[in-house]
Design a protein around this motif. Structure first.
Motif, PDB file in Angstrom:
ATOM      1  N   HIS A  30       0.861  -1.265  -0.076  1.00  0.00           N
ATOM      2  CA  HIS A  30       0.003  -0.044  -0.226  1.00  0.00           C
ATOM      3  C   HIS A  30       1.019   1.337  -0.045  1.00  0.00           C
ATOM      4  CE1 HIS A  30      -4.004  -1.226   0.209  1.00  0.00           C
ATOM      5  NE2 HIS A  30      -3.915  -2.025   0.951  1.00  0.00           N
ATOM      6  N   ALA A  31       1.919   1.294   0.869  1.00  0.00           N
ATOM      7  CA  ALA A  31       2.832   2.324   0.928  1.00  0.00           C
ATOM      8  C   ALA A  31       3.477   2.793  -0.363  1.00  0.00           C
ATOM      9  CB  ALA A  31       3.600   2.305   2.115  1.00  0.00           C
ATOM     10  N   GLU A  39      10.819   8.736  -1.894  1.00  0.00           N
ATOM     11  CA  GLU A  39      11.559   7.891  -2.578  1.00  0.00           C
ATOM     12  C   GLU A  39      12.470   7.109  -1.471  1.00  0.00           C
ATOM     13  OE1 GLU A  39      13.208   5.573  -5.370  1.00  0.00           O
ATOM     14  OE2 GLU A  39      11.775   6.918  -5.711  1.00  0.00           O
ATOM     15  N   ASP A  40      12.794   7.797  -0.463  1.00  0.00           N
ATOM     16  CA  ASP A  40      13.878   7.096   0.544  1.00  0.00           C
ATOM     17  C   ASP A  40      13.043   6.121   1.204  1.00  0.00           C
ATOM     18  OD1 ASP A  40      12.447   9.333   1.763  1.00  0.00           O
ATOM     19  OD2 ASP A  40      13.620   9.058   3.502  1.00  0.00           O
ATOM     20  N   ARG A  41      11.823   6.219   1.581  1.00  0.00           N
ATOM     21  CA  ARG A  41      11.036   5.440   2.322  1.00  0.00           C
ATOM     22  C   ARG A  41      10.599   4.089   1.138  1.00  0.00           C
ATOM     23  NH1 ARG A  41       5.064   5.269   4.337  1.00  0.00           N
ATOM     24  NH2 ARG A  41       5.365   3.417   5.994  1.00  0.00           N
ATOM     25  N   LEU A  42      10.538   4.370  -0.193  1.00  0.00           N
ATOM     26  CA  LEU A  42      10.403   3.185  -1.030  1.00  0.00           C
ATOM     27  C   LEU A  42      11.483   2.304  -0.897  1.00  0.00           C
ATOM     28  CD1 LEU A  42       8.845   5.038  -3.967  1.00  0.00           C
ATOM     29  CD2 LEU A  42       7.362   3.721  -2.551  1.00  0.00           C
ATOM     30  N   GLU A  46      10.718  -1.646  -0.091  1.00  0.00           N
ATOM     31  CA  GLU A  46      10.879  -2.866  -1.020  1.00  0.00           C
ATOM     32  C   GLU A  46      11.463  -3.960  -0.665  1.00  0.00           C
ATOM     33  OE1 GLU A  46      13.130  -3.878  -5.427  1.00  0.00           O
ATOM     34  OE2 GLU A  46      12.577  -1.750  -4.961  1.00  0.00           O
ATOM     35  N   PRO A  47      12.752  -4.172   0.396  1.00  0.00           N
ATOM     36  CA  PRO A  47      13.385  -5.186   0.938  1.00  0.00           C
ATOM     37  C   PRO A  47      12.558  -6.168   1.626  1.00  0.00           C
ATOM     38  CG  PRO A  47      14.692  -3.309   1.084  1.00  0.00           C
ATOM     39  CD  PRO A  47      13.772  -2.902   0.462  1.00  0.00           C
ATOM     40  N   ARG A  48      11.719  -5.204   2.542  1.00  0.00           N
ATOM     41  CA  ARG A  48      10.698  -5.668   3.665  1.00  0.00           C
ATOM     42  C   ARG A  48       9.709  -6.479   2.966  1.00  0.00           C
ATOM     43  NH1 ARG A  48       8.286  -1.839   7.721  1.00  0.00           N
ATOM     44  NH2 ARG A  48       7.811  -3.929   8.627  1.00  0.00           N
TER      45      ARG A  48
END
Length: 83
Positions: A30-31, A39-42, A46-48
């Motif tokens: 969702h996020a 972008e830094d949160r993306l 992704e690895p999570r």
């Protein structure tokens, strides 16, 4: 048998990893699909999200549900090729 929801509190920890994997995958997805996510949160999400795939595959989640978002579906397909 793995249960995502149980009413028997004596087995509250059984299947917890499965439930946690599903919750984490959905929250990350969702996020990641939210255009307002920085972008830094993306890059952290992704690895999570990808780390949940082995558990979700073992549960057969992707045999029951399709990923409708083309970009997310492509990322998961690419991850399947890299296994």
């Amino acid at each position: 048998m793995i249960r995502l929801v149980t009413t028997d509190l004596s087995e509250a920890t059984e299947g917890r990893e499965a439930g946690d994997a599903l919750v984490t995958f959905v929250a990350c997805a969702h996020a990641m699909l939210d255009p307002g996510t920085p972008e830094d949160r993306l890059r952290r999400l992704e690895p999570r999200l990808l780390a949940q795939l082995p558990t979700l595959r073992a549960l057969g989640v992707f045999e029951l549900f399709d990923i409708k978002d083309p970009a997310l579906a492509a990322m998961l397909a690419d991850e399947n090729l890299n296994m």
